[in-house]
Design a protein around this motif. Sequence first.
Motif, short mmCIF file in Angstrom:
data_model
loop_
_atom_site.label_atom_id
_atom_site.label_comp_id
_atom_site.label_asym_id
_atom_site.label_seq_id
_atom_site.Cartn_x
_atom_site.Cartn_y
_atom_site.Cartn_z
N SER A 658 49.46 33.34 47.50
CA SER A 658 48.60 33.85 46.43
C SER A 658 49.25 35.04 45.73
O SER A 658 49.16 35.19 44.51
CB SER A 658 47.23 34.26 46.99
N ILE A 660 52.40 35.56 45.37
CA ILE A 660 53.43 35.02 44.47
C ILE A 660 52.76 34.45 43.22
O ILE A 660 53.18 34.73 42.09
CB ILE A 660 54.25 33.93 45.20
N HIS A 661 51.68 33.71 43.46
CA HIS A 661 50.95 33.09 42.35
C HIS A 661 50.45 34.12 41.35
O HIS A 661 50.45 33.90 40.14
CB HIS A 661 49.78 32.29 42.94
N LYS A 662 50.05 35.31 41.86
CA LYS A 662 49.50 36.35 40.97
C LYS A 662 50.53 37.45 40.69
O LYS A 662 50.15 38.62 40.46
CB LYS A 662 48.23 36.95 41.61
N ASN A 663 51.81 37.07 40.74
CA ASN A 663 52.88 38.02 40.40
C ASN A 663 52.81 39.33 41.17
O ASN A 663 53.10 40.40 40.64
CB ASN A 663 52.88 38.32 38.90
N ARG A 664 52.47 39.23 42.43
CA ARG A 664 52.43 40.37 43.36
C ARG A 664 51.46 41.45 42.90
O ARG A 664 51.62 42.62 43.24
CB ARG A 664 53.84 40.96 43.55
N ASN A 665 50.47 41.05 42.17
CA ASN A 665 49.44 42.02 41.77
C ASN A 665 48.29 41.95 42.77
O ASN A 665 47.62 40.93 42.90
CB ASN A 665 48.94 41.66 40.36
N LYS A 668 44.64 41.43 41.32
CA LYS A 668 44.38 40.05 40.90
C LYS A 668 44.37 39.10 42.10
O LYS A 668 43.60 38.14 42.13
CB LYS A 668 45.45 39.60 39.90
N THR A 669 45.22 39.37 43.07
CA THR A 669 45.29 38.49 44.23
C THR A 669 43.97 38.54 45.02
O THR A 669 43.44 37.51 45.44
CB THR A 669 46.46 38.88 45.14
#
Length: 691
Positions: A658, A660-665, A668-669
């Motif tokens: 997740s 990775i999916h949310k660009n390490r945010n 948002k994760t």
Amino acid sequence: MEEKNIQKLEEKIKRLKLIQYLTIAMNETSDARELLTLMLDKCIALTGADSGSIMLKEPHSRQLKFEVFKGLEEKVIKNTKINVGEGVTGTVFQDGVPRLINDISIDPAYIKIRKDIQSELAVPLSLHGKVIGVVNVDSAKKNAFTEDDLELLHTISNQAAQILARTELYQDLERKIKLKDILINISQDIEKVLELKDSFEIIMKKLADHFGILRGMLVLFEKGDANKLSVFTAYHITEEEMSRGIYKVGLGVVGKVVETGKAISIPNIHQDSAFLNKMQIKRDKNIPISFIAVPIKVEGVVIGVLAVEKVFENGYILQDEEGLMILIASITANKVKAFEKMLKEKESLLEENISLRKELHKNFGLNNIVGNSKAMEEVFDLIQTVADSNSSILILGESGTGKELAAKALHVGSSRKDGPFVSINCASIPENLLESELFGYKKGAFTGAAGDKKGKFLLANGGTLFLDEIGDMPLYLQAKLLRATQEREIEPIGSETKIKIDIRIISATNKNLDKLIKEGKFREDLYYRLNVVEIKLPTLRERKEDIPLLVHYFMNKYSERDNKNVKNISQETLRLLQSYNWPGNIRELENVVERAVLLAKSSTIEISNLPSFLIDTEEVPDIQISKWIEAFVKNPTYEGLIYKKLVGHIEKELINKSLIHKNRNKFKTAEFLGINRNTLRSKMEEYHIQI
Ligand SMILES: Nc1ncnc2c1ncn2[C@@H]1O[C@H](COP(=O)(O)OP(=O)(O)OP(=O)(O)O)[C@@H](O)[C@H]1O
Ligand SMILES: [Mg+2]
């Protein structure tokens, strides 16, 4: 009549006085030659002779030699040697009885040393009851000497002999010193030779030169026979005679020496029935030959016999010579010991080499390197191209990627394949021993260097030297290694001579040599020297497609070895193996398969046959989730832990993916996962997840 008798008596008294005077004079000389000269002078003067001589027997022969002379031509003297038993002098020597000859023309035995001699007197010169020489006086007149002259000469020579006996003591001392020098000389000379035969030859030559040894032999036990001995090497004995020299413990002189461990000396072999003449050597029966046989012992055990023959002189000398031979035997024993050790080492090395080579050829060809990935195809190509050259090769690769296997394949693929493959692991040998392991040493190079040691460089001669873990080579040795590889010559420690070597060098390391060079821990020049061709072996992670092939290869290998019938592997198990990232590369995979074959209950390897670290991975494996769960359920080690383990692995994987999916945010994760931010943070801490 009366007057004549008185005159005779006066004459006698005068002579006795002269003898007395002579004895005193002789007593004052300590030099044997001076004494003999003085004695001869007086003998000539007292008997009214014109010439005379004193002959002594040469130590190791049957010849008499002029020791001192007067009134004789030097040229004649030099060229004349008289054998014991020959002529008047030779007969007097042999019989020990004085002779008076008043007309030599009627004596057929006479040997002329001066043309005009007509009369001669000869008396033996005896010491300790043994004749050592002859005193002669001669005259150009017939009937020149009387019985009185003979008696006079005899008396003088007896006196002189007494004095000689004393000076002999000095000579004896001198002889002992000489003996010591010869012994030292012998041990120094044989130090330099390796072969037992050569050492023996040196010893015998020395003994022949200084002690008149005629023949000699070294008798050793036959291999594997505790009762039989044969001639290992000999001096002045033909091959044919040698071949007849077979001895049994307890039989004959040699056999007795072996049995008793004691030396035996026989004064004259022609007169001794104990001497069997096994070798059937033909000898002149007229010359008495002594035989001295001494045991050769190693740690108190008789391992052979050293025997010599020489012309018999007298009992005292024979005793002395036996003593000398015992010393020589102890020097020889050391040589025999070293020789046998070398022989054994050679044999076992040869055997080891043969079996190693067979194994090498069978197991270490290119065929035994498994893989058909592109990465491996490239490696195979490179190995094939460079195998049969003399270039140095550097093999790089992580631990367990098959560096040693590649090195062996290079050797087997080269024209050196019948030569030795010698490997040395630079990391596993203590630094202080590495140099002597590599280069060898000479005996005495340092305390503890009890014998010569061959280094790996020399052992690899004609073949390949594999320097494993070269990155661990200490810096100070790198210079010496560089020299050896450049010059193809080595110098064992403590040796002054260089030895030419013909080797191919392959080295390997899992270290980053570039980094070591930058840190000053590895010499750049050595790096270029070793790295003429570089072969980099891929990690198993980089060639996961080879895993099925490797698994089947190891499965067959261990199935066969353990007499099992494991032929298959389940799909899930194989997938699990492929999803693991193998830090220990092929060695690790091999170990896993070996264990699985052992544990397999059927002909198929199942997930349950794998070690727990494979299923208990940080990453959720790329296999059916239900099979994965099943592996945990069936593994008893997880009892009471399964819930936490399994859910934990899934939870971690879910958060990772997740993120990775949310660009390490993180914000948002958390939102994406539907959990609050604090929970995400604590979970990330728990699973050591970093952004
Ligand atoms: N391609 C391969 N095919 C079959 N077996 C292999 C292969 N590569 C390696 N092996 C096996 O893996 C084990 C490790 O190989 P090797 O000792 O050659 O690795 P290495 O690179 O020298 O390891 P290390 O750096 O730990 O010394 C050996 O048992 C070897 O037989
Ligand atoms: Mg290795």
